[in-house]
Design a protein around this motif. Structure first.
Motif, mmCIF file in Angstrom:
data_model
loop_
_atom_site.group_PDB
_atom_site.id
_atom_site.type_symbol
_atom_site.label_atom_id
_atom_site.label_comp_id
_atom_site.label_asym_id
_atom_site.label_seq_id
_atom_site.Cartn_x
_atom_site.Cartn_y
_atom_site.Cartn_z
ATOM 1 N N GLY A 189 0.816 -1.204 0.000
ATOM 2 C CA GLY A 189 0.000 0.000 0.000
ATOM 3 C C GLY A 189 0.852 1.257 0.000
ATOM 4 N N MET A 190 1.937 1.249 0.786
ATOM 5 C CA MET A 190 2.837 2.401 0.848
ATOM 6 C C MET A 190 3.514 2.640 -0.495
ATOM 7 N N LEU A 191 3.918 1.557 -1.154
ATOM 8 C CA LEU A 191 4.549 1.707 -2.472
ATOM 9 C C LEU A 191 3.548 2.240 -3.493
ATOM 10 N N GLY A 192 2.310 1.721 -3.444
ATOM 11 C CA GLY A 192 1.279 2.234 -4.339
ATOM 12 C C GLY A 192 1.038 3.710 -4.104
ATOM 13 N N PHE A 193 0.986 4.108 -2.823
ATOM 14 C CA PHE A 193 0.822 5.513 -2.453
ATOM 15 C C PHE A 193 1.960 6.357 -3.032
ATOM 16 N N ALA A 194 3.199 5.864 -2.904
ATOM 17 C CA ALA A 194 4.355 6.586 -3.436
ATOM 18 C C ALA A 194 4.236 6.762 -4.942
ATOM 19 N N GLY A 195 3.775 5.719 -5.632
ATOM 20 C CA GLY A 195 3.597 5.820 -7.077
ATOM 21 C C GLY A 195 2.569 6.874 -7.450
ATOM 22 N N GLY A 196 1.475 6.946 -6.695
ATOM 23 C CA GLY A 196 0.451 7.943 -6.973
ATOM 24 C C GLY A 196 0.960 9.357 -6.771
ATOM 25 N N VAL A 197 1.740 9.562 -5.705
ATOM 26 C CA VAL A 197 2.328 10.878 -5.445
ATOM 27 C C VAL A 197 3.248 11.283 -6.595
ATOM 28 N N MET A 198 4.069 10.346 -7.050
ATOM 29 C CA MET A 198 5.026 10.654 -8.119
ATOM 30 C C MET A 198 4.330 10.963 -9.438
ATOM 31 N N ILE A 199 3.266 10.220 -9.757
ATOM 32 C CA ILE A 199 2.531 10.479 -10.997
ATOM 33 C C ILE A 199 1.891 11.865 -10.951
ATOM 34 N N ALA A 200 1.234 12.174 -9.834
ATOM 35 C CA ALA A 200 0.582 13.484 -9.715
ATOM 36 C C ALA A 200 1.600 14.617 -9.773
ATOM 37 N N TRP A 213 1.185 17.755 -12.285
ATOM 38 C CA TRP A 213 0.755 19.019 -11.704
ATOM 39 C C TRP A 213 1.918 19.942 -11.378
ATOM 40 N N SER A 214 3.035 19.383 -10.916
ATOM 41 C CA SER A 214 4.158 20.220 -10.482
ATOM 42 C C SER A 214 5.225 20.415 -11.546
ATOM 43 N N LEU A 215 5.239 19.567 -12.577
ATOM 44 C CA LEU A 215 6.350 19.605 -13.528
ATOM 45 C C LEU A 215 5.895 19.799 -14.978
ATOM 46 N N LEU A 216 5.117 18.863 -15.511
ATOM 47 C CA LEU A 216 4.766 18.938 -16.928
ATOM 48 C C LEU A 216 3.851 20.132 -17.237
ATOM 49 N N THR A 239 -4.344 11.629 -5.388
ATOM 50 C CA THR A 239 -5.311 12.638 -4.949
ATOM 51 C C THR A 239 -4.691 13.605 -3.946
ATOM 52 N N ILE A 240 -3.946 13.069 -2.974
ATOM 53 C CA ILE A 240 -3.342 13.928 -1.957
ATOM 54 C C ILE A 240 -2.318 14.870 -2.585
ATOM 55 N N MET A 241 -1.496 14.360 -3.497
ATOM 56 C CA MET A 241 -0.491 15.216 -4.139
ATOM 57 C C MET A 241 -1.165 16.258 -5.013
ATOM 58 N N MET A 242 -2.224 15.885 -5.692
ATOM 59 C CA MET A 242 -2.962 16.845 -6.510
ATOM 60 C C MET A 242 -3.530 17.962 -5.650
ATOM 61 N N ILE A 243 -4.123 17.586 -4.507
ATOM 62 C CA ILE A 243 -4.693 18.593 -3.597
ATOM 63 C C ILE A 243 -3.594 19.516 -3.081
ATOM 64 N N LEU A 244 -2.456 18.922 -2.667
ATOM 65 C CA LEU A 244 -1.337 19.730 -2.181
ATOM 66 C C LEU A 244 -0.898 20.753 -3.223
ATOM 67 N N ASP A 245 -0.747 20.282 -4.451
ATOM 68 C CA ASP A 245 -0.224 21.159 -5.495
ATOM 69 C C ASP A 245 -1.219 22.232 -5.886
ATOM 70 N N VAL A 246 -2.486 21.849 -6.043
ATOM 71 C CA VAL A 246 -3.494 22.826 -6.467
ATOM 72 C C VAL A 246 -3.816 23.813 -5.341
#
Length: 271
Positions: free
Chosen positions: A45-56, A60-63, A261-268
């Protein structure tokens, strides 16, 4: 906190942020002092979470900022984004084929790179996570560097959001190195040392990123996209497969959604 960071030089901002991400790697590695084994479902679950953060973060933060920045340039906005993105993936693919490394869940016989079987398991594990951390460090450095250039698409809050996201997803990476070493019989202290060591590259990569874009501002869209491409390669090649190979596919996928979702919320919200 934002006002405090705004008063600092870009290099100091980058160092503080990257030391935070390194510290989160060390915090994850420190779990080795409390237990010898982490529940596999929790790790997946933690690895999946890390992957989601990196994708977002990659979008949102780079591309997205890279495309916006490039639109005012002499070429269509998608060109720097596409070129940088692919170069980032090619860079990590090349490193993947050259540097000897071993994913935490793999047996030593499946190690990759040049002459991997000649290296110790601890070295191979650290090199694997170190490769993951290079694009993360670059991303943090480039984010703060883009603020220093005065680009309207960049903000201190957005750069801090990226650093926080990278730090959160570094926690399981530290754990994923220290725990296998502890299970192999290594002492708690050595397991922690090697676990946190994998994050030591982030401040170095971050400094390279911030200095590169502040000295050569026209490279900024390419640098942002490069970091995004490198991170997406890591997610597709290592993080997602690693989170699902133990049968916890649905769990890992849902935590990937939560991380995104969490990374998207943080960035937006902060950006």
């Amino acid at each position: 906190m934002i006002d405090f960071f705004s008063s600092l030089s870009p290099v100091v901002q980058t160092l503080l942020a990257s030391f935070f991400t390194w510290g989160m790697t060390a915090l994850g590695a420190s779990l080795v002092f409390t237990t010898k084994k982490v529940n596999q479902k929790l790790m997946d679950g933690m690895l999946g979470f890390a992957g989601g953060v990196m994708i977002a973060a990659s979008f949102w933060s780079l591309l997205a900022p890279a495309i916006s920045m490039a639109e005012s340039g002499p070429v269509p906005g998608w060109i720097p984004a596409a070129v940088g993105f692919m170069l980032g993936g090619i860079f990590l693919w090349s490193a993947d084929n050259v540097l000897p490394h071993l994913s935490p869940s793999m047996p030593p016989s499946e190690a990759e790179g040049v002459h991997p079987l000649e290296r110790k398991r601890s070295t191979l594990l650290v090199l694997a996570i170190t490769m993951h951390n290079i694009p993360e460090g670059l991303a943090v450095g480039v984010a703060f560097g883009s603020v220093a250039t005065g680009n309207p698409e960049a903000s201190i809050a957005g750069a801090l959001a990226l650093a926080i996201g990278m730090g959160i997803q570094n926690f399981p990476e530290g754990t994923s190195v220290s725990m296998p070493l502890r299970r192999d019989g290594m002492s708690r202290a050595k397991s922690f040392y090697y676990g946190q060591l994998s994050g030591a590259v982030e401040p170095i990569a971050a400094l390279i990123g911030v200095l590169a874009v502040t000295v050569m501002e026209p490279l900024l869209p390419y640098a942002l996209s490069f970091a995004a491409g490198a991170m997406i390669f890591v997610v597709a090649e290592e993080v997602i497969p690693g989170s699902q190979e133990n049968g916890n596919r649905d769990l890992a996928s849902m935590w990937l959604m939560i991380g995104f979702t969490i990374m998207m919320i943080l960035d937006v919200a902060l950006g």
